[in-house]
Design a protein around this motif. Structure first.
Motif: not given
Length: 622
Positions: A317-334
């Motif tokens: 799903s395209r909508d999953a991209m948003v979640i992927y992006f969020v996790m990618d961006m915020l990785q390592g920022l607890p």
């Protein structure tokens, strides 16, 4: 899913997420144990009509900005560019009209369900038809709202979908059942704040990691994602200025003018002025919410240049991209991924809780109270709570169905809104603006509107007709390689070949036009049938139920002609006099109009809808 791409929640994330749910529960408990303790239906369903405009306006946004919007809008911008942003233009009229047309009429009648208006104006049959339509629409939409964040959480953290659905559904059902509308409105306020914080965090970190604002702008510009004003009048184009700016107005009206979840908020305000003010205060916050979602889509594009990474998630799903992006961006920022998921869930919780509460109100006021007038207040309150609870469980079942429906959940949700909200909007417009519309016309109009809307809606889902032009998925628009040019030429020739004709063209009507199209169908059929079966006489119309729109539009016509056209209604004069005085004004039929300042506690009883019942029976008898 590839284990390297699996982004896990840290302890901090789980704590933040837990705190959100606990705080929402706490607010529900507080309102269950404080004040009047939710002992009367008036307090449980209407918050005792004591709310100020700020919490009401934040609550109006929260119940509209569901997780569907937070995930859907960035995905839309990422895929198709910024054209969707023009829906912001529709917000102006979409909030101005309810503030000055719908709120005054509904507030002055002191209703607790928007559909009581339809009984006052037409008869009981119309009210029950509209109520059932609304229940149907809301239950389906709720399924989508519960499922979206749960699916997101699962795609990203591997957290079990049904665990998440149950957590969301049960927390929400509990605080709605315990704390009533007050709890719903105050949790909405808290959740709106969390929502904005989550989106802001993602945007700030995203811009930083992509290389600053100028870099984001360069990539977005070169990747052709900044859309110019598209004035193409073709109604089958999915998003143009007209579909969004004009079609969007009707979508907004069906949401902010006549949707029970929103009307209930207005009616819980202390005075009419507060209700109107809350409607105005929604505007800047809605624009802010839209801007945040759109900017998030653009930052996401700058980061991935339109490539589809959703294959790295367990879903396509395209909508999953948003979640992927969020996790990618915020990785390592607890803590930040937890904040965003909390933001998604709070958006969902606020939408669902307002729906449970409005479903309970509508069922209680429109379907149960009229049939059991002797029911005691304590039993009625208990029943309202049981209803809120059972709708909660029903929506969990709907979430399961949504899960079976496949991926394009988002568009389906908006289509359902247009398909069902449009005809209800048409019904209210027919009653408010056309004094000579009668109840036969109203029922026929609603039937015709729903038939048309399901015909187009189901037709478009079955034939998959919606003309979308996919933009190239690269940051560098120039220079084009030879294969790229060839690919574009084939794509263009395909587009010219696949121009739908006949019925398929009818089915490919942009979903943003659904509300407007269905609304006009209802009004047109309603008026035709009313004139054929004998239009309503002015003296038969309940005072206070007509907004003198035609009288205001046709101000240049001489008075005697106006009278013939039945454009003059007592409402205008009665109410302006009533505003000037500060005591109760009973009009000729014994309908009580409250003073501007709102009633004191002891006076409320005389405005409860029961006061209208004798009149309604008399009208039906006619």
């Amino acid at each position: 899913m590839d284990p390297y791409d699996q982004k896990h929640f840290t302890v901090v994330d789980y704590v933040i997420f837990g705190v959100l749910l606990a705080a929402s529960m706490g607010i529900g408990l507080y309102h269950a144990l404080s004040g009047g303790r939710q002992r009367t239906t008036q307090e449980f369903l209407m918050a005792d009509r004591s709310m100020h405009c700020l919490p009401v306006s934040l609550s109006l946004i929260a119940s509209f900005q569901s997780a569907v919007a937070i995930i859907g809008v960035p995905a839309e911008i990422y895929t198709h560019g910024t054209q969707y942003w023009f829906i912001g233009c529709a917000y102006i009229l979409g909030l101005f009209i309810p503030a000055h047309v719908f709120i005054p009429v509904l507030y002055r009648l002191r209703l607790s369900s928007a559909y009581q208006y339809l009984e006052l104006r037409f008869n009981k049959a119309v009210r029950i038809c509209a109520t059932l339509t609304f229940i149907f629409q809301t239950v389906i939409y709720m399924g989508v709202c519960v499922y979206t964040p749960a699916f997101a959480l699962n795609a990203v953290t591997g957290f079990e979908v049904w665990g998440a659905v149950l957590a969301t559904g049960l927390v929400c059902t509990l605080y709605t059942t315990m704390g009533g509308l007050k709890a719903v409105i105050w949790t909405d306020v808290f959740q709106t704040v969390v929502m904005f914080a989550g989106q802001l965090a993602v945007i700030v970190v995203g811009v930083q990691q992509t290389g600053g604002v100028s870099e984001v702008w360069r990539k977005v510009w070169e990747g052709n994602r900044i859309s110019a004003l598209d004035l193409n009048p073709d109604p089958t184009e999915r998003h143009t200025f007209w579909t969004l700016g004009v079609g969007g107005v009707f979508l907004m009206l069906s949401l902010y003018g006549v949707n029970q979840a929103q009307v209930q908020r207005y009616l819980s305000s202390r005075t009419e002025k507060e209700a109107v003010r809350s409607c105005y205060m929604v505007f800047p916050s809605l624009q802010l919410a839209l801007a945040l979602s759109c900017v998030m889509g653009l930052v996401m594009f700058a980061r991935y240049c339109g490539k589809d990474h959703s294959d790295k998630l367990a879903t396509s799903s395209r909508d999953a991209m948003v979640i992927y992006f969020v996790m990618d961006m915020l990785q390592g920022l607890p803590g930040l991924p937890g904040l965003f998921v909390a933001c998604l869930f709070s958006a969902a919780l606020s939408t669902i809780s307002s729906a449970f509460n409005s479903l309970a109100t509508v069922t209680m006021e429109d379907l149960i109270k009229p049939n059991f007038p002797a029911m005691t207040e304590a039993r009625a309150t208990l029943l309202s709570k049981a209803l809120a609870m059972s709708y909660g469980l029903l929506c969990l079942a709907m979430a399961y169905l949504t899960h079976l429906m496949g991926d394009s959940v988002l568009q389906v949700a908006l289509k359902i809104f247009g398909m069902v909200g449009g005809p209800i909007l048409g019904l209210f417009c027919l009653g408010m603006f056309f004094p000579w519309a009668n109840s036969t016309g109203a029922v026929a109009g609603l039937g015709a509107g729903l038939t048309m809307s399901f015909w187009i809606g189901i037709g478009s889902i079955v034939t998959h007709s919606s003309s979308t032009r996919l933009l190239p998925a690269d940051c560098r628009a120039v220079p084009l390689s030879e294969n790229m040019t060839a690919a574009i030429q084939t794509a263009l020739s395909n587009v010219t070949l696949s121009r739908p004709s006949g019925l398929r063209r009818f089915y490919s009507l942009s979903y943003m036009w659904y509300s407007a199209f269905n609304c006009f169908t209802v009004i047109l059929i309603g008026l035709i049938i009313s004139f054929l079966t004998g239009p309503m006489k002015e003296e038969d119309v309940t005072p206070g139920t007509i907004y003198p729109l035609l009288g205001k539009l046709l101000c240049f016509i001489p008075e005697h002609l106006k009278k013939k056209l039945c454009c003059v209604t007592p409402l205008g004069q009665t109410l302006s006099e009533q505003e000037r005085r500060h005591h109760h004004h009973k009009d000729s039929n014994g309908l009580a109009f409250p003073a501007e300042d709102g009633p004191s506690q002891g006076e409320t009883d005389s405005f409860l809808p029961e006061a209208h019942t004798p009149y309604v029976e008399h009208e039906t008898a006619v």
